[in-house]
Design a protein around this motif. Structure first.
Motif, short mmCIF file in Angstrom:
data_model
loop_
_atom_site.label_atom_id
_atom_site.label_comp_id
_atom_site.label_asym_id
_atom_site.label_seq_id
_atom_site.Cartn_x
_atom_site.Cartn_y
_atom_site.Cartn_z
N ALA A 188 24.22 -24.26 -42.49
CA ALA A 188 24.42 -22.82 -42.69
C ALA A 188 25.83 -22.45 -42.26
CB ALA A 188 23.39 -22.03 -41.88
N THR A 189 26.78 -22.86 -43.08
CA THR A 189 28.20 -22.81 -42.71
C THR A 189 28.86 -21.46 -42.97
OG1 THR A 189 28.72 -23.76 -44.87
CG2 THR A 189 28.54 -25.28 -43.01
N HIS A 190 28.13 -20.54 -43.58
CA HIS A 190 28.67 -19.19 -43.80
C HIS A 190 27.98 -18.17 -42.91
CE1 HIS A 190 30.72 -19.77 -47.99
NE2 HIS A 190 31.17 -20.59 -47.07
N THR A 191 27.51 -18.64 -41.76
CA THR A 191 26.76 -17.80 -40.84
C THR A 191 27.50 -17.66 -39.52
OG1 THR A 191 24.59 -18.30 -41.79
CG2 THR A 191 24.63 -17.70 -39.46
N HIS A 192 27.48 -16.45 -38.97
CA HIS A 192 28.02 -16.24 -37.62
C HIS A 192 27.17 -15.20 -36.91
CE1 HIS A 192 30.84 -14.62 -34.51
NE2 HIS A 192 30.97 -15.92 -34.32
N PHE A 193 26.57 -15.63 -35.78
CA PHE A 193 25.72 -14.75 -35.00
C PHE A 193 26.46 -14.22 -33.78
CE2 PHE A 193 22.44 -17.78 -36.77
CZ PHE A 193 21.84 -16.87 -37.62
N VAL A 194 26.20 -12.97 -33.41
CA VAL A 194 26.76 -12.43 -32.17
C VAL A 194 25.67 -11.86 -31.26
CG1 VAL A 194 28.99 -11.90 -33.21
CG2 VAL A 194 27.24 -10.12 -33.11
#
Length: 321
Positions: A188-194
């Motif tokens: 899931a290389t287009h994912t960024h969680f904060v």
């Protein structure tokens, strides 16, 4: 305006077509589209996204769907048994996942936690987003991981996601690092969680395809499937004053509550909803048809709840063909 697409195409065929114009190593058939995408993202990622966005034109009935007029809408339907993309509409666009984020929080809890462990809350969970769904848990309450896990997924309680993050990693910040690392491991290389719950942040994003990868991993766990297929639940916990509290809740999945009918021939195994003002209405599901074929379906950015279930129902109807 985005070009509207629908497709029925083998994942392997899609990747092979993409690879004909790729630089670097020739394409090798792997066990999934995900592994190819993760391994070749830098060289072929843009071509891949372009291909996914230019596959075919939607039918007349779908072209009238207001969701397809939005710049923030995506959907995806995958026949997991046949390894086929049945429909894809901007499945690689970066969008807000809202509470579907909690699937990753659930996955890490299952991988690193123990459902029988007890948690005593050391502090109240303070959330800044207006209208954020929370449980009745407060400082000093003692509850099991399983109870918090169920409440997070069934009620979509945002405080429960933070409680589990702190339980698993010791702090929310460390847990977020785990989320992003696990996403990369899954392709899931287009994912960024904060955050662990999906409350809005401009830097908290994913794609319909990435959510499919994360969800597919989560459903390997029986506890997860049992939870997301439950129409209701009662969380039981003990307060600091040793009073037992029972909090009843119903699923946020309107298919499970019969608020929207499941298409004939579709077996509903549940999923996860998500709603914020920026993400709009979102849903990911696992279903099977009468043949026993397993499907994953994703809708992100639907304008309303009614539009969400209308679009998802159209996807589910394609699984019975």
């Amino acid at each position: 305006m985005k070009k509207r697409i629908i497709c029925t195409i083998s994942i392997f065929v899609l990747v092979a077509a993409l690879c004909s114009g790729c630089s670097g190593n020739p394409f090798k058939i792997t066990d999934s589209f995900a592994s190819y995408y993760a391994e070749n993202k830098e060289e072929a990622g843009s071509d891949l996204e372009g291909m996914a966005a230019e596959l075919a034109v939607v039918s007349d009935s779908e072209a009238t769907d207001p969701n397809y007029q939005s710049n923030d809408y995506a959907d995806l339907l995958i026949n997991d048994s046949a390894n086929e993309i049945v429909q894809s509409y901007h499945c690689f666009d970066k969008l807000y996942p809202a509470s579907i984020t909690k699937v990753m929080t659930a996955l890490l809890t299952l991988e690193h936690g123990n459902m029988d462990d007890e948690i005593t809350l050391k502090h109240d969970i303070n959330l800044t987003e207006d209208g954020a769904v929370i449980s009745t848990l407060t400082k000093g309450d003692t509850v099991t991981v399983s109870q918090v896990f169920h409440t997070m997924l069934i009620k979509s309680a945002n405080d429960c996601a933070v409680i589990l993050a702190e339980y698993v990693a010791g702090s929310e910040a460390k847990f977020i690092d785990m989320m992003n690392e696990r996403a990369k491991e899954l392709g899931a290389t287009h994912t960024h969680f904060v955050n662990p719950n999906g409350l809005h942040n401009n830097d908290h994003y994913t794609t319909a395809y990435d959510l499919y990868l994360i969800f597919k991993e989560a459903v390997k766990h029986e506890e997860f499937v049992d939870t997301v297929s439950s129409k209701d639940y009662t969380m039981t916990y003990t307060t600091a004053k040793k009073t037992q509290i029972n909090e009843y809740m119903q699923s946020t999945n309107y298919y499970l509550l019969n608020e929207f009918p499941v298409p004939e021939g579709v077996v509903m195994y549940g999923g996860k909803t998500g709603t914020t003002s920026m993400a709009k209405s979102c849903l990911i599901l696992m279903t099977k048809n009468k043949k026993g074929e397993r499907f994953f379906s994703v809708v992100l950015g639907a304008e309303t709840k009614e539009a969400l279930y209308s679009s998802m129902t159209r996807l589910l109807e394609k699984t019975t063909n």
